[in-house]
Design an enzyme around this catalytic site. Structure first.
Site, short mmCIF file in Angstrom:
data_model
loop_
_atom_site.label_atom_id
_atom_site.label_comp_id
_atom_site.label_asym_id
_atom_site.label_seq_id
_atom_site.Cartn_x
_atom_site.Cartn_y
_atom_site.Cartn_z
N GLU A 167 1.95 -0.46 -4.89
CA GLU A 167 0.87 0.44 -5.29
C GLU A 167 1.49 1.76 -5.74
O GLU A 167 1.61 2.72 -4.98
CB GLU A 167 -0.12 0.68 -4.14
CG GLU A 167 -1.42 1.27 -4.66
CD GLU A 167 -2.07 2.29 -3.74
OE1 GLU A 167 -3.15 2.79 -4.11
OE2 GLU A 167 -1.53 2.60 -2.67
N ASP A 190 0.83 -1.21 0.00
CA ASP A 190 0.00 0.00 0.00
C ASP A 190 0.87 1.26 0.00
O ASP A 190 1.88 1.32 0.69
CB ASP A 190 -0.89 -0.03 1.26
CG ASP A 190 -1.99 1.01 1.22
OD1 ASP A 190 -2.74 1.04 0.23
OD2 ASP A 190 -2.10 1.80 2.18
#
Ligand code: TEU
Ligand code: CA
Length: 516
Positions: free
Chosen positions: A260, A198
């Site tokens: 990401e 993330d």
């Protein structure tokens, strides 16, 4: 060299809270996912990515992690995770790791704010307000407002690039780096095949926490704050990923790391043999042949090294559903079907988001049902991401389209009944039927397809490329198009696609695969 398993893989994002509910409490869970593994396998995909299922107060639906070594009771237990991995067998399982921030309920942050002398404070970013009492600098949160909040009982402020309940970690602190290596190993030892990382490019912040400068907006030219300033691509980050890669490579079979990171310019910095395996090349352009071609070319040119290709995607749990972006309703669905053919023909990997295989569109719901912090923090000025997170419709004619006997955590639009899995499954021409055929065809011919991609001359508004024996053509226009192509029609995004005497007929907003 043989291709690694992920070389031309199709990966499927499972939004845990919304995939399948095993105990009818209206919330998806791990046992639910395990019970639907056959469905996922039948899609023909190689791997799933599970969104965060850790214990969490759910202020950002799991991206606020309170404990990285356990499972949120709402979603199940560690045993349920183990069972899921065991039952997944050849289907790979990627876990979502959230290293940029913890929850404010994580034991480190609770200790940090409990005492001004706590050693835990150095694991986050605490700073004094400016003399006039305003935040330490002008950084803003992705979810609106300043990126700083005053600590509840102290004198300082703490940094959060997202919600105030998601304090940013200080990655310069060796204990933070060590802890995440421990977290990686914990899940890899349990059988995870890799991670989706993330906010992967923002872990380190500028040490001086300087104010962001104003820059001219690329499109409007108007001055705006440079939001990447001070947080993106700090040099120390590459060393962290080098260590993570060593950890991933230490397992047999080797594990994968997906960052990401969406900017093509950044991909060349991290998609390297000693760092990450993949990052997302997302195509979010409007339905326009030239823009899509440009987007594809930019992503491909950004990567260095033989056999390294982009990881394509159209959507995820943060993005407006493609059907809606591409025009909505049947028009949007027709275009999304064509887009999938265009995408799945490309060299590289493809990430799909649950529900794309059903042609789901962005769901509408009353404001009172919305839960995304983006919606709540902007007092509704921004719609937020709830519309793409509504649970999966499984059974036509059942309450909540078979997701749960209780009302789902986000309401299910009544019209989704006819898009339910069992309403589409028997029909080869449904979105689901076409999706399965396309992924199966990709798998059958993958070995024969070179990475090389050649664009063909095509009428305005039509894109056509080939990879060895496969030619893929897509008509972006609202009128039919014809194209000379030889071979056999393998797939069409609708029944009116036809190939006769070397001439491919593409109805409006359609695509085809032709095999030599
Ligand atoms: O997203 C990172 C991110 O940059 C997004 O927040 C994006 O800017 C936003 O969704 C606008 O639509 C990741 C996760 O995918 C997202 O769900 C989390 O909210 C976020 O990190 C914080 O962990
Ligand atoms: Ca449940």
């Amino acid at each position: 060299m043989p291709q690694p398993w992920w070389g031309s893989a199709v990966l499927y994002e499972v939004y845990v809270r919304s995939f399948a509910d095993s105990n009818d409490d209206g919330i998806g869970d791990l046992v639910g996912i395990t019970s639907r593994l056959d469905y996922i396998r039948d899609l023909g995909v190689d791997a799933i990515w599970l969104t965060p299922f850790y214990p969490s107060p759910q202020k950002d639906h799991g991206y606020d992690v309170a404990d990285y070594f356990d499972v949120n009771p709402e979603y199940g237990s560690l045993k349920d995770f183990d069972r899921l991995v065991a039952r997944a067998r050849e289907l790979k399982v990627l876990v979502d790791i959230v290293p940029n921030h913890t929850s404010d309920q994580h034991r480190w942050f609770r200790a940090a704010i409990a005492s001004p002398r706590s050693a835990m404070r150095r694991r986050y970013h605490f700073a004094d307000p400016k003399p006039d009492g305003s935040p330490p600098n002008n950084w803003t949160s992705t979810f609106g407002g300043p990126a700083w909040s005053p600590e509840p009982n102290g004198k300082q402020w703490y940094l959060h690039l997202f919600a105030p309940e998601q304090p940013d970690l200080n990655w310069y602190h060796p204990a933070v780096q060590k802890e995440f290596e421990r977290i990686l190993k914990f899940w890899l030892d349990r059988g995870a095949d890799g991670f989706r990382i993330d906010v992967a490019s923002a872990l380190f912040k500028r040490r001086d926490l300087a104010d962001r400068p104003l820059v001219a907006d690329r499109i409007t030219g108007a001055p705006r704050l440079d939001w990447t300033f001070g947080i993106i691509d700090r040099p120390q980050l590459k060393d962290v990923y080098r260590r993570w890669r060593q950890i991933a490579d230490g397992y047999e079979p080797r594990r994968v790391l997906v960052g990401e990171i969406f900017e093509a310019r950044q991909h060349s910095m991290y998609i390297l043999p000693d760092q990450l395996h993949m990052a997302f090349a997302i195509i979010h352009q409007r339905w326009d042949a030239d823009l899509w071609r440009k987007s594809i070319d930019v992503s491909r040119r950004a990567l260095l090294g033989p056999g390294i290709e982009p990881t394509w995607t159209l959507s995820n749990h943060d993005a407006t559903r493609p059907v809606t972006r591409l025009g909505g309703g049947e028009l949007g669905r027709t275009r999304a079907r064509a887009a999938l053919l265009l995408l799945l023909g490309l060299p590289g990997q493809v990430f799909l988001y649950q529900g794309e295989e059903l042609g789901l569109e962005e769901a509408d719901m009353p404001d009172s049902a919305r839960q995304d912090p983006i919606f709540l923090r902007s007092q509704g000025r921004e719609r937020g991401r709830d519309g793409c997170r509504v649970p999966m419709p499984w059974h036509r004619g059942r309450p909540n389209a078979g997701f749960s006997k209780s009302p789902p955590w986000l309401p299910m639009p009544p019209a989704w009944d006819r898009l339910a899995v069992d309403a589409q499954a028997g029909n080869g021409e449904s979105v689901l039927g076409q999706f399965r055929r396309t992924v199966a065809a990709r798998r059958r011919i993958a070995r024969r397809l070179p990475h090389r991609l050649e664009w063909h001359a095509a009428p305005a508004g039509v894109l056509a490329y080939s990879r060895g024996p496969l030619t893929v053509a897509c008509n972006f226009e609202d009128r039919p198009a014809r194209l000379p192509v030889s071979g056999r029609l393998l797939l069409g995004s609708n029944l009116l696609v036809g190939l006769r005497f070397g001439s491919l007929r593409l109805p409006p907003n359609s695509a085809a695969w032709v095999l030599q």
